[in-house]
Design an enzyme around this catalytic site. Structure first.
Site, PDB file in Angstrom:
ATOM      1  N   ALA A  49     -25.915 -11.736   4.343  1.00  0.00           N
ATOM      2  CA  ALA A  49     -27.348 -11.454   4.426  1.00  0.00           C
ATOM      3  C   ALA A  49     -28.132 -12.703   4.053  1.00  0.00           C
ATOM      4  O   ALA A  49     -27.766 -13.413   3.114  1.00  0.00           O
ATOM      5  CB  ALA A  49     -27.723 -10.303   3.493  1.00  0.00           C
ATOM      6  N   GLU A  50     -29.214 -12.950   4.805  1.00  0.00           N
ATOM      7  CA  GLU A  50     -29.974 -14.192   4.631  1.00  0.00           C
ATOM      8  C   GLU A  50     -30.632 -14.320   3.260  1.00  0.00           C
ATOM      9  O   GLU A  50     -31.003 -15.416   2.850  1.00  0.00           O
ATOM     10  CB  GLU A  50     -31.074 -14.316   5.699  1.00  0.00           C
ATOM     11  CG  GLU A  50     -30.596 -14.324   7.123  1.00  0.00           C
ATOM     12  CD  GLU A  50     -30.754 -12.965   7.776  1.00  0.00           C
ATOM     13  OE1 GLU A  50     -31.551 -12.848   8.721  1.00  0.00           O
ATOM     14  OE2 GLU A  50     -30.082 -12.010   7.316  1.00  0.00           O
ATOM     15  N   ASN A  51     -30.822 -13.205   2.564  1.00  0.00           N
ATOM     16  CA  ASN A  51     -31.444 -13.296   1.241  1.00  0.00           C
ATOM     17  C   ASN A  51     -30.460 -13.711   0.158  1.00  0.00           C
ATOM     18  O   ASN A  51     -30.839 -13.845  -1.001  1.00  0.00           O
ATOM     19  CB  ASN A  51     -32.117 -11.971   0.868  1.00  0.00           C
ATOM     20  CG  ASN A  51     -31.162 -10.791   0.906  1.00  0.00           C
ATOM     21  OD1 ASN A  51     -30.295 -10.720   1.769  1.00  0.00           O
ATOM     22  ND2 ASN A  51     -31.321  -9.864  -0.025  1.00  0.00           N
TER      23      ASN A  51
END
Length: 220
Positions: A49-51
């Site tokens: 996930a990009e976060n």
């Protein structure tokens, strides 16, 4: 027209079959986020996930959500053994360096050349393009999950996209509520039909030429 829960899960379940053991996979918001719920237990995969999470697991049971743990869309998630956390810059560095084996994204339009439009409808407010551009161009394979037609009944598979592009020539496979379609050098290749739909109906709802696979499968 919106998509029912059963149809969304049907698409996610089919998409889960494209995930192989040992992959690093990034999932977009919406239908792609349902995929972890449909993976066989013997498949070991690390969802990215990009976060800043590597090792996202299934959606938590209602009432068991961890308010500090979410995916890039802000929805609660769980983690699997071996998961790791890092900053967003590192997360994007993993994408841009080509370390993501597969990304599964939502789509507004896909062209017969594999161009993807999935981040904005002009005139509507959106939070931004997020990681879609990097994922579409840097993931080793891109799969798009979406309705076959928009809410007006108009095709979303086109000769060329009318909406602003996320990236050109990036999509390998499209899974809709009606069909599974591969993007080839010759255009759209119909590989699977989602019952109760029929080949002619799918062609009618596709605004581009479509080749029917000799090994076409019907999914009941």
């Amino acid at each position: 027209m919106g998509m029912g829960v059963d149809v969304r899960n049907r698409i996610a379940k089919r998409a889960a079959k494209e995930i192989k053991d040992g992959m690093i996979v990034n999932l977009g918001i919406g239908i792609p986020s349902l995929i972890p719920n449909h993976l066989p237990k013997d498949i070991q995969v690390m969802f990215h996930a990009e976060n800043g999470v590597l090792g996202v697991g299934k959606s938590p049971e209602k009432g068991a959500e961890d308010p500090t743990l979410c995916n890039a869309g802000g929805f609660p998630v769980t983690t699997v053994p071996g998961a790791s956390f890092f900053d967003s810059a590192t997360a994007f560095g993993m994408i841009r360096s080509g370390n993501v084996d597969l990304t599964v994204l939502g789509g507004l339009e896909v062209s017969e050349k594999g161009d993807l439009a999935n981040w904005i409808v002009p005139g509507k407010r959106v939070p931004g393009i997020g990681g879609a551009m990097e994922l579409a161009k840097k993931a080793k394979k891109v799969i798009v999950l979406m309705n076959h037609c928009n809410k007006y009944g108009e095709p979303k598979l086109l000769e060329s996209c009318a909406l602003p592009l996320t990236a050109k020539a990036c999509v390998s496979l499209i899974i809709t509520d009606m069909a599974v379609i591969e993007v080839t050098d010759q255009g759209f290749l119909l590989k699977e039909v989602m019952g109760p739909y029929a080949v002619e109906e799918i062609k009618e709802k596709t605004a581009a030429a479509m080749i029917v696979s000799e090994s076409l499968q019907i999914i009941d």
